[in-house]
Design a protein around this motif. Structure first.
Motif, PDB file in Angstrom:
ATOM      1  N   HIS A  92       0.861  -1.188   0.000  1.00  0.00           N
ATOM      2  CA  HIS A  92       0.000   0.000   0.000  1.00  0.00           C
ATOM      3  C   HIS A  92       0.898   1.239   0.000  1.00  0.00           C
ATOM      4  CE1 HIS A  92      -2.804   3.061   1.292  1.00  0.00           C
ATOM      5  NE2 HIS A  92      -3.779   2.248   0.933  1.00  0.00           N
ATOM      6  N   GLU A  94       0.810   3.850   1.621  1.00  0.00           N
ATOM      7  CA  GLU A  94       1.148   4.340   2.967  1.00  0.00           C
ATOM      8  C   GLU A  94       2.289   3.515   3.570  1.00  0.00           C
ATOM      9  OE1 GLU A  94      -2.870   4.241   4.463  1.00  0.00           O
ATOM     10  OE2 GLU A  94      -3.367   5.875   3.106  1.00  0.00           O
ATOM     11  N   GLU A 162      -4.221   2.141  -7.159  1.00  0.00           N
ATOM     12  CA  GLU A 162      -4.585   3.237  -6.261  1.00  0.00           C
ATOM     13  C   GLU A 162      -3.723   4.461  -6.557  1.00  0.00           C
ATOM     14  OE1 GLU A 162      -6.639   1.604  -2.518  1.00  0.00           O
ATOM     15  OE2 GLU A 162      -4.506   1.675  -2.099  1.00  0.00           O
ATOM     16  N   ALA A 166      -5.381  10.169  -5.094  1.00  0.00           N
ATOM     17  CA  ALA A 166      -6.820   9.954  -4.935  1.00  0.00           C
ATOM     18  C   ALA A 166      -7.159   9.328  -3.585  1.00  0.00           C
ATOM     19  CB  ALA A 166      -7.339   9.050  -6.060  1.00  0.00           C
ATOM     20  N   GLY A 207      -9.120   4.423  -4.032  1.00  0.00           N
ATOM     21  CA  GLY A 207      -8.856   5.860  -3.903  1.00  0.00           C
ATOM     22  C   GLY A 207     -10.158   6.626  -3.958  1.00  0.00           C
ATOM     23  N   SER A 208     -10.677   7.011  -2.749  1.00  0.00           N
ATOM     24  CA  SER A 208     -11.906   7.817  -2.648  1.00  0.00           C
ATOM     25  C   SER A 208     -13.123   7.168  -3.297  1.00  0.00           C
ATOM     26  CB  SER A 208     -11.679   9.228  -3.219  1.00  0.00           C
ATOM     27  OG  SER A 208     -10.720   9.912  -2.436  1.00  0.00           O
ATOM     28  N   VAL A 209     -13.214   5.833  -3.231  1.00  0.00           N
ATOM     29  CA  VAL A 209     -14.453   5.169  -3.673  1.00  0.00           C
ATOM     30  C   VAL A 209     -15.511   5.415  -2.598  1.00  0.00           C
ATOM     31  CG1 VAL A 209     -15.569   2.980  -4.236  1.00  0.00           C
ATOM     32  CG2 VAL A 209     -13.199   3.395  -4.948  1.00  0.00           C
ATOM     33  N   LEU A 227     -10.885  -1.374  -3.676  1.00  0.00           N
ATOM     34  CA  LEU A 227     -10.246  -1.380  -2.364  1.00  0.00           C
ATOM     35  C   LEU A 227     -10.641  -0.054  -1.715  1.00  0.00           C
ATOM     36  CD1 LEU A 227      -8.420  -2.657  -0.260  1.00  0.00           C
ATOM     37  CD2 LEU A 227      -6.439  -1.735  -1.456  1.00  0.00           C
ATOM     38  N   GLY A 229     -11.075   2.543   1.501  1.00  0.00           N
ATOM     39  CA  GLY A 229     -10.544   2.929   2.807  1.00  0.00           C
ATOM     40  C   GLY A 229     -11.650   3.479   3.698  1.00  0.00           C
ATOM     41  N   GLY A 230     -11.732   4.794   3.761  1.00  0.00           N
ATOM     42  CA  GLY A 230     -12.655   5.477   4.682  1.00  0.00           C
ATOM     43  C   GLY A 230     -14.085   4.960   4.626  1.00  0.00           C
TER      44      GLY A 230
HETATM   45  P1  PGA Z   1      -9.774   5.833   0.643  1.00  0.00           P
HETATM   46  O1  PGA Z   1      -8.510   4.838   0.799  1.00  0.00           O
HETATM   47  O2  PGA Z   1     -10.928   5.012   0.116  1.00  0.00           O
HETATM   48  O3  PGA Z   1     -10.017   6.353   2.038  1.00  0.00           O
HETATM   49  O4  PGA Z   1      -9.364   6.900  -0.320  1.00  0.00           O
HETATM   50  C1  PGA Z   1      -8.279   3.826  -0.141  1.00  0.00           C
HETATM   51  C2  PGA Z   1      -7.038   3.047   0.229  1.00  0.00           C
HETATM   52  O5  PGA Z   1      -6.051   3.644   0.643  1.00  0.00           O
HETATM   53  O6  PGA Z   1      -7.020   1.793   0.127  1.00  0.00           O
END
Ligand code: PGA
Length: 248
Positions: A92, A94, A162, A166, A207-209, A227, A229-230
């Motif tokens: 990832h 991060e 990703e 985004a 990414g911001s889905v 995939l 996240g938030g």
């Molecule tokens: P996000 O994160 O949906 O909060 O943008 C996605 C991810 O990092 O997997």
């Protein structure tokens, strides 16, 4: 032919209190037409795997490349499997940034994960500077070549595209841009692994889905899921995304 996958990455969020969200997701999506995966922090993996029943698969967010040993604070792939995981997210952005993980590190971790019987979700993606310099496809090609071990199969390999800019920003690429990268990843996988593995490995967008943009993203060619996240932390956000994937 590819089973669609709605994956949630909880990152460093969630304690026992959030297991209620998991039970809601399980109840709502029992018998779902798509695969659902949740990757909580390691501290919750075992409890979440037990709470999730067979409706939801669980995964780790990283693993060490070694089977065991003197690596304080680290977790091996076998330990994730022992806690109930069937997947692990690797590389990832991060992790690549916070822990300076290289493609070679990701490849070695993926090799360890496959040896422990886990499926791997390998993340790739460009920075905004790289996109602006029209380098996106070169960056993705390099990450794919460097991060994926030879031992993958169509069933055990999932790629998550990703774009770094985004993630957590509320911005997403245009649908054409998403399609271009997903088609490119598909062709690279076919080139390297042949059409069997190349066509059956799944490619997720991340990414911001959100509930509001999921359906259009899932309509793009070679997008086999997301995939998230938030929006995977709350059943009220994740459920509509799962439903949009079922309808795609
Ligand atoms: P996000 O994160 O949906 O909060 O943008 C996605 C991810 O990092 O997997």
């Amino acid at each position: 032919m590819r089973r669609k996958l709605a994956a949630g990455n909880w990152k460093m969020n969630g304690t026992g209190a959030e297991l209620a969200e998991v039970r809601t997701i399980c109840d709502t999506h029992q018998g779902a037409g798509v695969e659902i995966l949740l990757c909580p922090p390691a501290t919750l993996l075992h409890r979440l795997s037990e709470a999730a029943s067979s409706a939801i698969a669980t995964g780790g967010q990283d693993c060490h490349k070694a089977e065991n040993g003197a690596h304080t604070g680290d977790i091996s792939a076998g330990m994730l499997a022992d806690a109930g995981a069937s997947y692990v997210i690797l590389g990832h952005s991060e992790r690549r940034e916070d822990h300076e993980e290289t493609d070679q590190d990701v490849r070695e971790k993926a090799r360890a994960a496959l040896a422990a019987g886990l499926k791997v979700v390998i993340c790739v993606g460009e920075t905004l500077e790289e996109r602006d310099a029209a380098n996106t496809l070169d960056i993705i090609a390099g990450q794919l070549a460097g991060s994926i071990p030879d031992a993958v199969t169509g069933d055990t390999l999932v790629i998550a595209y990703e774009p770094i800019w985004a993630i957590g920003t509320g911005k997403i690429p245009t649908l054409d841009q998403i399609g271009e990268v997903h088609d490119f990843i598909r062709s690279r996988l076919e080139q390297r692994f042949g059409s069997g593995v190349g066509r059956s490995a799944r490619i997720l967008y991340g990414g911001s889905v959100k509930p509001g943009n999921a359906a259009e993203i899932f309509g793009v060619s070679n997008v086999d899921g997301a995939l998230v996240g938030g929006a995977s932390l709350k059943a009220t956000d994740f459920s509509p995304i799962i439903e949009a994937l079922e309808k795609a």
